[in-house]
Structure formats: C-alpha cells, structure tokens
Design a protein around this motif. Structure first.
Motif, PDB file in Angstrom:
ATOM      1  N   ALA A  58       0.790  -1.211   0.472  1.00  0.00           N
ATOM      2  CA  ALA A  58      -0.151  -0.053   0.380  1.00  0.00           C
ATOM      3  C   ALA A  58       0.807   1.031  -0.007  1.00  0.00           C
ATOM      4  O   ALA A  58       2.249   0.915   0.122  1.00  0.00           O
ATOM      5  CB  ALA A  58      -0.979  -0.445   0.838  1.00  0.00           C
ATOM      6  N   VAL A  59       0.421   2.151  -0.314  1.00  0.00           N
ATOM      7  CA  VAL A  59       1.349   3.841  -0.486  1.00  0.00           C
ATOM      8  C   VAL A  59       0.550   4.508   0.878  1.00  0.00           C
ATOM      9  O   VAL A  59      -0.921   4.042   0.703  1.00  0.00           O
ATOM     10  CB  VAL A  59       1.406   3.941  -1.724  1.00  0.00           C
ATOM     11  CG1 VAL A  59       2.247   3.361  -1.900  1.00  0.00           C
ATOM     12  CG2 VAL A  59       0.451   4.589  -2.078  1.00  0.00           C
ATOM     13  N   ALA A  60       0.583   5.386   1.023  1.00  0.00           N
ATOM     14  CA  ALA A  60       0.300   6.806   2.228  1.00  0.00           C
ATOM     15  C   ALA A  60       0.794   8.077   1.924  1.00  0.00           C
ATOM     16  O   ALA A  60       1.546   8.064   1.331  1.00  0.00           O
ATOM     17  CB  ALA A  60       0.422   6.379   3.929  1.00  0.00           C
ATOM     18  N   THR A  61      -0.319   8.714   1.688  1.00  0.00           N
ATOM     19  CA  THR A  61      -0.206  10.480   1.756  1.00  0.00           C
ATOM     20  C   THR A  61      -0.171  11.201   3.417  1.00  0.00           C
ATOM     21  O   THR A  61      -1.164  10.686   3.931  1.00  0.00           O
ATOM     22  CB  THR A  61      -0.585  10.949   0.635  1.00  0.00           C
ATOM     23  OG1 THR A  61      -2.366  10.791   0.917  1.00  0.00           O
ATOM     24  CG2 THR A  61      -0.458  10.631  -0.345  1.00  0.00           C
ATOM     25  N   ALA A  62       0.315  11.601   3.165  1.00  0.00           N
ATOM     26  CA  ALA A  62       0.478  12.814   4.047  1.00  0.00           C
ATOM     27  C   ALA A  62      -0.455  13.834   4.392  1.00  0.00           C
ATOM     28  O   ALA A  62       0.800  14.840   3.450  1.00  0.00           O
ATOM     29  CB  ALA A  62       1.539  12.546   5.887  1.00  0.00           C
ATOM     30  N   SER A  63      -1.294  14.624   4.484  1.00  0.00           N
ATOM     31  CA  SER A  63      -1.511  16.093   4.407  1.00  0.00           C
ATOM     32  C   SER A  63      -0.797  17.261   4.557  1.00  0.00           C
ATOM     33  O   SER A  63       0.267  16.862   5.742  1.00  0.00           O
ATOM     34  CB  SER A  63      -2.885  16.478   4.748  1.00  0.00           C
ATOM     35  OG  SER A  63      -3.134  16.130   6.281  1.00  0.00           O
ATOM     36  N   PRO A  64      -0.985  18.533   4.312  1.00  0.00           N
ATOM     37  CA  PRO A  64       0.132  19.947   4.664  1.00  0.00           C
ATOM     38  C   PRO A  64      -0.049  19.936   6.309  1.00  0.00           C
ATOM     39  O   PRO A  64       0.038  20.284   6.786  1.00  0.00           O
ATOM     40  CB  PRO A  64      -0.821  20.681   3.753  1.00  0.00           C
ATOM     41  CG  PRO A  64      -1.043  20.192   2.322  1.00  0.00           C
ATOM     42  CD  PRO A  64      -1.773  19.104   2.937  1.00  0.00           C
ATOM     43  N   ASP A  65      -0.955  19.391   6.597  1.00  0.00           N
ATOM     44  CA  ASP A  65      -1.084  19.355   8.162  1.00  0.00           C
ATOM     45  C   ASP A  65      -0.566  18.527   9.380  1.00  0.00           C
ATOM     46  O   ASP A  65      -0.037  18.869  10.278  1.00  0.00           O
ATOM     47  CB  ASP A  65      -2.753  18.979   8.754  1.00  0.00           C
ATOM     48  CG  ASP A  65      -3.701  20.307   8.164  1.00  0.00           C
ATOM     49  OD1 ASP A  65      -3.729  21.452   8.312  1.00  0.00           O
ATOM     50  OD2 ASP A  65      -5.050  19.564   8.469  1.00  0.00           O
ATOM     51  N   VAL A  66       0.475  17.523   8.182  1.00  0.00           N
ATOM     52  CA  VAL A  66       0.913  16.786   9.195  1.00  0.00           C
ATOM     53  C   VAL A  66       2.641  16.529   8.826  1.00  0.00           C
ATOM     54  O   VAL A  66       3.597  16.576   9.003  1.00  0.00           O
ATOM     55  CB  VAL A  66       0.823  15.301   8.578  1.00  0.00           C
ATOM     56  CG1 VAL A  66       1.950  14.516   9.032  1.00  0.00           C
ATOM     57  CG2 VAL A  66      -0.537  14.918   9.066  1.00  0.00           C
ATOM     58  N   HIS A  67       2.828  16.401   7.038  1.00  0.00           N
ATOM     59  CA  HIS A  67       3.828  17.173   6.304  1.00  0.00           C
ATOM     60  C   HIS A  67       4.619  18.239   6.480  1.00  0.00           C
ATOM     61  O   HIS A  67       4.038  19.502   7.298  1.00  0.00           O
ATOM     62  CB  HIS A  67       4.039  16.863   5.275  1.00  0.00           C
ATOM     63  CG  HIS A  67       3.503  17.150   4.127  1.00  0.00           C
ATOM     64  ND1 HIS A  67       3.979  18.803   3.974  1.00  0.00           N
ATOM     65  CD2 HIS A  67       2.548  17.242   3.101  1.00  0.00           C
ATOM     66  CE1 HIS A  67       3.642  18.966   3.274  1.00  0.00           C
ATOM     67  NE2 HIS A  67       2.940  18.989   2.926  1.00  0.00           N
ATOM     68  N   ARG A  68       5.879  18.584   6.769  1.00  0.00           N
ATOM     69  CA  ARG A  68       6.300  19.600   6.968  1.00  0.00           C
ATOM     70  C   ARG A  68       8.106  19.985   5.876  1.00  0.00           C
ATOM     71  O   ARG A  68       8.651  20.943   5.718  1.00  0.00           O
ATOM     72  CB  ARG A  68       7.806  19.367   7.964  1.00  0.00           C
ATOM     73  CG  ARG A  68       6.942  19.201   9.234  1.00  0.00           C
ATOM     74  CD  ARG A  68       8.009  19.053  10.484  1.00  0.00           C
ATOM     75  NE  ARG A  68       7.122  18.670  11.541  1.00  0.00           N
ATOM     76  CZ  ARG A  68       7.726  18.153  12.798  1.00  0.00           C
ATOM     77  NH1 ARG A  68       8.996  18.232  12.882  1.00  0.00           N
ATOM     78  NH2 ARG A  68       6.928  17.814  13.850  1.00  0.00           N
ATOM     79  N   LEU A  69       7.005  19.400   4.583  1.00  0.00           N
ATOM     80  CA  LEU A  69       8.052  19.741   3.016  1.00  0.00           C
ATOM     81  C   LEU A  69       8.528  21.373   2.735  1.00  0.00           C
ATOM     82  O   LEU A  69       9.391  21.728   2.359  1.00  0.00           O
ATOM     83  CB  LEU A  69       7.120  19.048   2.421  1.00  0.00           C
ATOM     84  CG  LEU A  69       7.179  17.634   2.415  1.00  0.00           C
ATOM     85  CD1 LEU A  69       5.979  17.224   1.316  1.00  0.00           C
ATOM     86  CD2 LEU A  69       8.208  16.955   2.850  1.00  0.00           C
ATOM     87  N   PHE A  70       6.981  22.186   2.988  1.00  0.00           N
ATOM     88  CA  PHE A  70       7.696  23.754   2.557  1.00  0.00           C
ATOM     89  C   PHE A  70       7.062  24.363   3.527  1.00  0.00           C
ATOM     90  O   PHE A  70       6.538  24.916   3.485  1.00  0.00           O
ATOM     91  CB  PHE A  70       7.180  23.845   1.028  1.00  0.00           C
ATOM     92  CG  PHE A  70       7.860  23.126   0.326  1.00  0.00           C
ATOM     93  CD1 PHE A  70       8.462  23.631  -1.071  1.00  0.00           C
ATOM     94  CD2 PHE A  70       7.069  21.778  -0.785  1.00  0.00           C
ATOM     95  CE1 PHE A  70       9.312  23.267  -1.291  1.00  0.00           C
ATOM     96  CE2 PHE A  70       7.747  21.232  -1.155  1.00  0.00           C
ATOM     97  CZ  PHE A  70       8.945  22.061  -2.138  1.00  0.00           C
TER      98      PHE A  70
END
Length: 251
Positions: A93-105
């Motif tokens: 499976a794959v999962a995504t983390a929303s902008p509320d969770v990740h710290r990418l930008f």
C-alpha cells in the motif's frame, strides 16, 4: 507558483527514470528525494528515503500515486491506497500525509498546501482514519511508520495498555512498539493480575490475562487459552495481518 521550476532547481536534480514531470535529487549522499506532478502540474507528491533509496521503487511509488490521486488526496491527515506492489519489496500500500502533517515547505504556504508527502507502507502500519494528533505522531515519531526507511520490515500500528508491576492500570491505550507488548506478556507468566490490552490497525481490540495456569487471549473471535508459543503467534497475526510474512517479530 511553478512546481516544475521548483523541483528542477533542487540541488543535483535529474529526471526520475522515464517518468514525465518527475525528479530525483539528493542534497547529500543518502538523503534522497523524489517528486512527481499531478493535477495538470498544479500539485505534487513528494517522497524521501534515508540511506535506502531505490529508483525502481521511487518510479513505481510515484506512478501508483498519480493513478490513485483522488484516493490519496482526501481530507484525512493520513490517507491510504491499497494494491501497490514492486518486485523485491514487501510494501502492499501507499500513504500520503496531508499539509497539516508533513513539513515539506514550511516557509512557503502555497507550495506547502500543493504537496502531499508520499510513503510506501505495509497495510498493517496505518489505520487510515487517524485523527490529526495521532497522524502527526505516527508520521514523525520513532514508534511511527518509519516511512523514510525503504528497506524496513513492517512497524505495525499498535496501541496498548497494561497493568504495571505496582498494580496500576493505564487509563487508555497508547502507541508503542511490538517489543514492549511482547515483553509485558512474556514477563506476566504466573501473574494472576496480568492484563495487557492492545489494538491493531483495524481497531480490533485484544486482551491477554493469566487464567488457570496459562495465558488467556480475548479477541473479536472469542476467548481462548493458549500456550506462550500459540499466544505469540496469535499476537503476530493480529498485528501484522496481510504482512505477517514480512514481520520482524521479537517473539
């Protein structure tokens, strides 16, 4: 905002295989990033591997995410899409983390909202309906998904509570590693007040007690008295589910 320009300008950025609008870059050796655009180039999935990058897996992961973009961009903090596979890896499976969770930008709100963090997972690692605080914990902490390790065994979703040596019982289940649960259970042999309760990624709840000189497991299927070997096998199956063959179980 131009995400193509953003990713093309990353340090040492290069095309990711033959995948269109996709890039790989490494700021330093062992810190490998990959990303692919979707939604007409307005949005992107971005992945990160620490000392475990594999180009074939990155291409497969980002291709799968594109073809399942609607499924992976819901309002949930962590979203799951099943059915993924890539030769040589056990991820299903794959999962995504929303902008509320990740710290990418964190310093660019527009880009931050346009990007989803993408990780390959074993199905047993994520419930898919985690509330925001739990999603943030699972994404960032050591007892979490460990999504940057692409060569890892499963780290199953596990919440448990138990009665301590002083007789106190925790009020609610909390996230933990498998070793902690196994240790509590095995050390509880012969202890009449043994109580360990755990929850898996399906939100199924199990309880272990000591009754009539043996371990007793209460599960959604009923109550069974088991040997230690049988009990550990039952715990393993409950936690790892479809990923049991990939389990690095401490029992």
């Amino acid at each position: 905002m131009d995400l193509r320009e953003t990713y093309a300008a990353m340090p040492n950025a290069a095309a990711l295989g033959d995948l269109a609008d996709a890039w790989h870059w490494a700021k330093v050796p062992g810190f490998d990033y990959s990303a692919a655009l979707y939604d007409g180039g307005e949005r992107a999935f971005q992945a990160y591997a620490l000392d475990s990058y594999d180009e074939g897996l990155a291409v497969a992961l980002l291709s799968f995410a594109r073809s399942h973009s609607a499924e992976l961009t819901t309002d949930h903090p962590i979203t799951v899409a099943e059915g993924f596979s890539h030769a040589g890896f056990g991820f299903d499976a794959v999962a995504t983390a929303s902008p509320d969770v990740h710290r990418l930008f964190p310093d660019d709100a527009e880009k931050h909202e346009a990007v989803r963090s993408l990780v390959p997972i074993y199905r047993c690692e994520v419930a898919g309906d985690e509330p925001l605080p739990e999603a943030q914990f699972r994404y960032t902490r050591g007892n979490g998904i460990r999504g940057t390790s692409w060569d890892r065994p499963p780290s199953p979703y596990l919440k448990f509570r138990y009665r301590g040596d002083d007789g106190s019982l925790e009020g609610q289940r909390g996230f933990s590693g498998v070793k902690g649960l196994v240790g509590v259970v095995t050390r509880g042999e012969g202890r009449d007040d043994l109580f360990a309760e755990f929850e898996n990624y399906r939100h199924e709840v199990y309880a272990v007690t000591w009754t009539d000189d043996t371990w007793t497991l209460t599960s959604p299927d009923g109550v069974a008295q088991l040997s230690l070997e049988e009990l550990l096998e039952a715990i393993k199956a409950a936690l790892y589910g479809p990923n049991v063959e990939s389990a690095d179980f401490p029992g």
